[in-house]
Design a protein around this motif. Structure first.
Motif, mmCIF file in Angstrom:
data_model
loop_
_atom_site.group_PDB
_atom_site.id
_atom_site.type_symbol
_atom_site.label_atom_id
_atom_site.label_comp_id
_atom_site.label_asym_id
_atom_site.label_seq_id
_atom_site.Cartn_x
_atom_site.Cartn_y
_atom_site.Cartn_z
ATOM 1 N N GLY A 34 -17.509 16.318 6.140
ATOM 2 C CA GLY A 34 -18.267 15.346 5.496
ATOM 3 C C GLY A 34 -18.283 14.498 6.091
ATOM 4 N N GLY A 35 -18.661 13.497 5.080
ATOM 5 C CA GLY A 35 -18.962 11.773 5.427
ATOM 6 C C GLY A 35 -19.885 11.556 6.755
ATOM 7 N N GLY A 36 -20.601 13.078 6.878
ATOM 8 C CA GLY A 36 -22.379 12.889 7.657
ATOM 9 C C GLY A 36 -23.386 12.160 7.014
ATOM 10 N N ASP A 37 -23.310 11.508 5.500
ATOM 11 C CA ASP A 37 -24.653 10.551 5.217
ATOM 12 C C ASP A 37 -24.112 9.161 6.466
ATOM 13 O OD1 ASP A 37 -26.005 12.606 4.084
ATOM 14 O OD2 ASP A 37 -25.334 12.210 1.902
ATOM 15 N N GLU A 38 -22.560 9.135 5.631
ATOM 16 C CA GLU A 38 -22.287 8.090 6.695
ATOM 17 C C GLU A 38 -22.716 7.687 7.846
ATOM 18 O OE1 GLU A 38 -20.824 4.536 3.780
ATOM 19 O OE2 GLU A 38 -22.345 6.957 2.958
ATOM 20 N N MET A 39 -22.212 9.088 8.588
ATOM 21 C CA MET A 39 -22.024 9.071 9.841
ATOM 22 C C MET A 39 -23.835 8.966 10.681
ATOM 23 S SD MET A 39 -20.068 9.357 12.965
ATOM 24 C CE MET A 39 -20.647 8.206 13.620
ATOM 25 N N GLN A 40 -24.217 8.957 9.732
ATOM 26 C CA GLN A 40 -26.099 9.128 10.473
ATOM 27 C C GLN A 40 -25.977 7.636 10.450
ATOM 28 O OE1 GLN A 40 -28.132 12.091 8.364
ATOM 29 N NE2 GLN A 40 -27.234 14.032 8.964
ATOM 30 N N LYS A 41 -25.889 6.735 8.575
ATOM 31 C CA LYS A 41 -25.678 5.613 9.052
ATOM 32 C C LYS A 41 -25.502 5.093 9.772
ATOM 33 C CE LYS A 41 -25.444 4.292 4.085
ATOM 34 N NZ LYS A 41 -24.847 4.034 2.928
ATOM 35 N N ALA A 42 -24.300 5.182 10.211
ATOM 36 C CA ALA A 42 -23.700 4.316 11.529
ATOM 37 C C ALA A 42 -24.785 4.427 12.711
ATOM 38 C CB ALA A 42 -22.558 4.743 11.460
ATOM 39 N N GLU A 43 -25.121 5.872 12.645
ATOM 40 C CA GLU A 43 -25.366 6.403 14.522
ATOM 41 C C GLU A 43 -27.302 5.304 13.765
ATOM 42 O OE1 GLU A 43 -26.247 10.160 13.627
ATOM 43 O OE2 GLU A 43 -24.274 10.555 14.588
ATOM 44 N N ARG A 44 -27.956 4.828 12.967
ATOM 45 C CA ARG A 44 -29.268 4.098 12.192
ATOM 46 C C ARG A 44 -28.295 2.756 12.805
ATOM 47 N NH1 ARG A 44 -29.988 8.052 7.616
ATOM 48 N NH2 ARG A 44 -28.538 6.301 7.137
ATOM 49 N N GLU A 46 -26.157 1.521 14.513
ATOM 50 C CA GLU A 46 -26.556 1.280 16.060
ATOM 51 C C GLU A 46 -28.290 1.271 17.104
ATOM 52 O OE1 GLU A 46 -22.357 3.966 16.592
ATOM 53 O OE2 GLU A 46 -24.077 5.111 16.726
ATOM 54 N N GLY A 47 -28.695 2.198 16.457
ATOM 55 C CA GLY A 47 -29.798 1.789 16.880
ATOM 56 C C GLY A 47 -30.929 1.053 16.805
ATOM 57 N N ILE A 48 -30.235 0.447 15.860
ATOM 58 C CA ILE A 48 -31.456 -0.843 15.539
ATOM 59 C C ILE A 48 -30.509 -1.725 16.084
ATOM 60 C CG2 ILE A 48 -32.842 0.239 13.844
ATOM 61 C CD1 ILE A 48 -30.868 -1.827 11.564
ATOM 62 N N GLY A 49 -29.595 -2.120 16.418
ATOM 63 C CA GLY A 49 -28.656 -3.106 17.448
ATOM 64 C C GLY A 49 -27.832 -4.160 16.469
ATOM 65 N N GLU A 50 -27.024 -3.213 15.029
ATOM 66 C CA GLU A 50 -26.373 -3.726 14.228
ATOM 67 C C GLU A 50 -25.323 -3.557 13.930
ATOM 68 O OE1 GLU A 50 -26.961 -6.125 12.217
ATOM 69 O OE2 GLU A 50 -29.402 -6.199 11.863
ATOM 70 N N HIS A 51 -24.658 -3.667 15.070
ATOM 71 C CA HIS A 51 -23.352 -3.073 16.186
ATOM 72 C C HIS A 51 -21.815 -3.217 15.380
ATOM 73 C CE1 HIS A 51 -25.391 -0.876 18.798
ATOM 74 N NE2 HIS A 51 -25.733 -2.245 19.695
ATOM 75 N N ALA A 52 -22.259 -4.272 14.322
ATOM 76 C CA ALA A 52 -21.050 -4.912 13.401
ATOM 77 C C ALA A 52 -20.511 -4.281 12.400
ATOM 78 C CB ALA A 52 -21.497 -6.588 13.159
ATOM 79 N N ILE A 53 -22.268 -3.917 11.894
ATOM 80 C CA ILE A 53 -21.925 -3.726 10.725
ATOM 81 C C ILE A 53 -21.775 -1.803 11.061
ATOM 82 C CG2 ILE A 53 -23.233 -2.880 8.585
ATOM 83 C CD1 ILE A 53 -24.950 -5.064 8.936
ATOM 84 N N ALA A 54 -22.189 -1.200 12.013
ATOM 85 C CA ALA A 54 -21.808 -0.047 12.360
ATOM 86 C C ALA A 54 -19.774 0.344 12.538
ATOM 87 C CB ALA A 54 -22.654 0.384 13.790
ATOM 88 N N ALA A 55 -19.784 -1.093 13.843
ATOM 89 C CA ALA A 55 -18.211 -1.271 13.264
ATOM 90 C C ALA A 55 -17.555 -0.802 12.146
ATOM 91 C CB ALA A 55 -17.685 -1.910 14.240
ATOM 92 N N GLN A 56 -17.750 -1.508 11.222
ATOM 93 C CA GLN A 56 -17.261 -1.313 9.763
ATOM 94 C C GLN A 56 -17.018 -0.050 9.181
ATOM 95 O OE1 GLN A 56 -19.330 -4.317 7.205
ATOM 96 N NE2 GLN A 56 -18.579 -6.071 8.975
ATOM 97 N N LEU A 57 -18.231 0.645 9.038
ATOM 98 C CA LEU A 57 -18.688 1.351 8.438
ATOM 99 C C LEU A 57 -17.803 2.894 9.363
ATOM 100 C CD1 LEU A 57 -20.342 3.597 6.384
ATOM 101 C CD2 LEU A 57 -22.207 3.230 7.888
#
Length: 646
Positions: A34-44, A46-57
């Motif tokens: 589960g949480g697949g959509d959220e995981m994909q969002k975190a990976e995206r 990361e890919g665009i350099g928004e690491h702080a937001i990715a860390a929160q997710l």
């Protein structure tokens, strides 16, 4: 480097996870629970350099996951916080991760802590955290990061030979050719910072692969200007080291870098005042520049053209130098002329100005600045105090533009790190009695008022010692040596003798004088490395400087070091511009280039011990540790110029 580390992180995390979970393991990035959509969002993200937001997710996902996937997501969040520059948050989260969940996580945590220490510019702490070598069955990506972090830390500490040894050890473990080429290029870069004389001297002590790298570096540096000379040198090298692992791709890449570095410095115009009020200052700087010039192999020396800026328009001088064939312009020196030249706006030929622009002035493209600005010292004080664990400061600064600039630079850097300035007090620079300013700074008047109030309530006299402001964890004193010598004993008189005192390089006049500086004992200060330790090139150390330039040696030693580094930066400007992570080990600090074109300097740290300046290599020890465990006596005993004459 950051992108490479992040890619290695993903590989490491997957392999560690698989090793700990056997056949039932799943990737931390997968959406199997589960949480697949959220995981994909975190990976995206990361890919665009928004690491702080990715860390929160990722932290949110970790809170809902079961071990060991939970720890994997947490470590991924730590990595993202580290990439975002949120070091405090990354370290706090890492403290919470249960590193026992998967075999190898504990070592991985130490590598992360070592990298965090590097991000804080604490290379000595990196080495402390990475003392134990990689355990068995740890993924290679993690082993690679371990050696790279140690190598970078040693390089920053001015220990290039040991740095190259770490990379040489790593080289024997790498299997992919492209990775080996990158690592071997790093070895050559590190050793290129060692003088030819040192390479020749030390090579015989290292007969293995490291000795071969040292031999090869010397040949590539000396022969980069002539094809026949280079071919002959390489042929002789291969005969001496027939089994050496050096790859031709790494050698060619290093030669390409040398050519790019030299490309823009075939002819250099130097704009300095040869007459007028700045003449003596200019002479010291020019002496240093020429010393570095003649220490450079003849095949790499550019042609220098000197222009006197006194009484001349610098814009016209720039145009004249460009028309004469200059491929780089060094100077001018005084700030007004730097502003005048910058106003030209367009610089088809790069400029390395020897002063900074005002803060409100937007620097033009191709307009680089290198200076011994006092603001650099202030920022170094803030970073050092933060690294030693302090959180609140009080500041004592002189009235006037100079004191305000230093105080502002300190406060901005200190607060950006998370520190608090509890109080700032301004003193009159002409005074010798600092009692009023010190009492205001330490809040002693309020303490005295409390005593008076209590005596009124109780109707009797009370035994009393005024209490220093409790939030004053350290005192940043801004001032020249003569003022700080007076301020320090007055601080002790007002019972603040146990509060650490930090200062800028202006507290040290440049020559050890234990009798005069006895009152400065315990004061820590930012300083250029050349004033406290060995020179970047031992041929250009302070003893030679004293012998050759006794007048400049007495009055302008730091400007001499700046002159040497101005030549080094001029020669290395091409490489610094191409690689944001590149740095030059200079005599005024570890030199790098920021995106605006400003040359940043990481300084050394000194401390007065029994009135003598010493080089402090590590942060302050825990309470109770011996005071001398954190300092190393600097080679500062400079003999009189006459004693050096031969």
């Amino acid at each position: 480097m950051a992108h490479t580390h992040y890619r290695l992180f993903l590989i490491v995390l997957i392999l560690l996870y698989l090793a700990g979970c056997g056949s039932s393991a799943v990737r931390t990035g997968a959406a199997s629970r589960g949480g697949g959509d959220e995981m994909q969002k975190a990976e995206r993200l990361e890919g665009i350099g928004e690491h702080a937001i990715a860390a929160q997710l990722l932290r949110k996902l970790a809170a809902e996951a079961e071990p060991p996937r939970k720890q994997g997501l947490e470590l991924r969040a730590v990595e993202n916080l580290l990439r975002a520059g949120k070091l405090d948050a990354a370290e706090a989260l890492l403290d919470e991760v249960d590193l026992r969940a998967v075999a190898g996580y504990r070592f991985y945590g130490e590598v992360l802590r070592g990298e965090m220490a590097l991000a804080r510019n604490r290379p000595e702490l990196t080495l402390e955290r990475l003392q134990q070598g990689p355990p068995q069955q740890v993924p290679f990506g993690l082993v690679q990061r371990y050696y790279q972090a140690r190598a970078e830390a040693l390089s920053r500490l001015g220990r290039p030979l040991e740095s190259a040894r770490e990379l040489t050890e790593l080289d024997g473990r790498i299997r992919l050719r492209d990775e080996r080429v990158r690592n071997q290029l790093a070895i050559l870069r590190v050793l290129s910072g060692v003088s030819g004389a040192s390479l020749d001297l030390l090579q015989s002590r290292h007969p293995g692969d490291l000795g071969g790298w040292m031999d090869l570096t010397g040949i590539l540096r000396q022969g980069s200007g002539g094809r026949d000379e280079l071919a002959s040198g390489l042929q002789g090298w291969r005969q001496r080291h027939p089994a050496h692992p050096a790859l031709s791709d790494a050698v060619n890449a290093f030669l390409d870098e040398l050519k790019k570095t030299l490309k823009n410095v075939g002819e250099i115009a130097v704009l300095l005042p040869q007459t007028g009020p700045y003449r003596e200052v200019s002479e010291a700087l020019q002496d240093g520049l020429m010393a570095a010039y003649f220490a450079t192999p003849s095949v790499r020396r550019p042609r220098l053209m000197f222009y006197d800026t006194e009484g001349a328009g610098v814009q016209a001088l720039y145009q004249q130098a460009v028309q004469a064939g200059a491929q780089l312009v060094v100077g001018p020196l005084d700030k007004n002329r730097v502003v005048e030249l910058a106003a030209l706006g367009a610089f088809p030929t790069p400029v390395l100005a020897l002063n900074q622009l005002p803060r409100e002035f937007q620097p033009p493209a191709n307009f680089y600045r290198f200076a011994l600005a006092p603001e650099d010292d202030a920022r170094e004080v803030a970073e050092r105090a933060w690294s030693e664990g302090y959180g609140a400061a009080v500041v004592l600064a002189p009235r006037g533009d100079w004191g305000e600039r230093i105080e502002t630079a300190f406060a901005e850097r200190w607060q950006s790190l998370g520190g608090v300035v509890a109080e700032t007090t301004i003193y009159e620079p002409q005074t010798h009695d600092f009692s009023s300013a010190i009492q205001d700074l330490l809040n002693l008047e309020e303490s005295e008022q409390r005593r008076s109030d209590l005596q009124g309530i109780l109707g009797r006299r009370l035994g009393f010692e005024p209490q220093v402001r409790p939030e004053a964890e350290f005192i940043f004193v801004v001032g020249k040596a003569d003022k700080v010598r007076q301020i320090r004993p007055q601080l002790q008189f007002y019972r603040a003798g146990s509060v650490p005192v930090f200062a800028t390089s202006h507290v040290y006049e440049g020559w050890p004088d234990q009798r005069r500086d006895q009152d400065l004992s315990g004061v820590g200060f930012a300083e250029i490395p050349w004033m406290l330790g060995p020179a970047a090139d031992e041929r250009l150390g302070r003893e030679r400087f004293v012998r050759l330039f006794p007048q400049s040696a007495r009055h302008f030693p730091r400007l001499y070091a700046m002159g040497m580094d101005s030549f080094r930066v001029a020669q290395g400007l091409g490489a610094l511009r191409q690689d944001a992570g590149r740095a030059i080990r200079g005599d005024t600090g570890r030199l790098s280039l920021d995106p605006s074109g400003r040359v940043n300097r990481d300084l050394a740290w000194g401390r007065f011990v029994d009135g003598a300046p010493v080089l402090a290599e590590r942060a302050a020890p825990e309470a109770g540790a011996a005071a001398d465990s954190r300092v190393q006596t600097a080679p500062l005993a400079i003999r009189r110029a006459g004693d050096l004459a031969r």
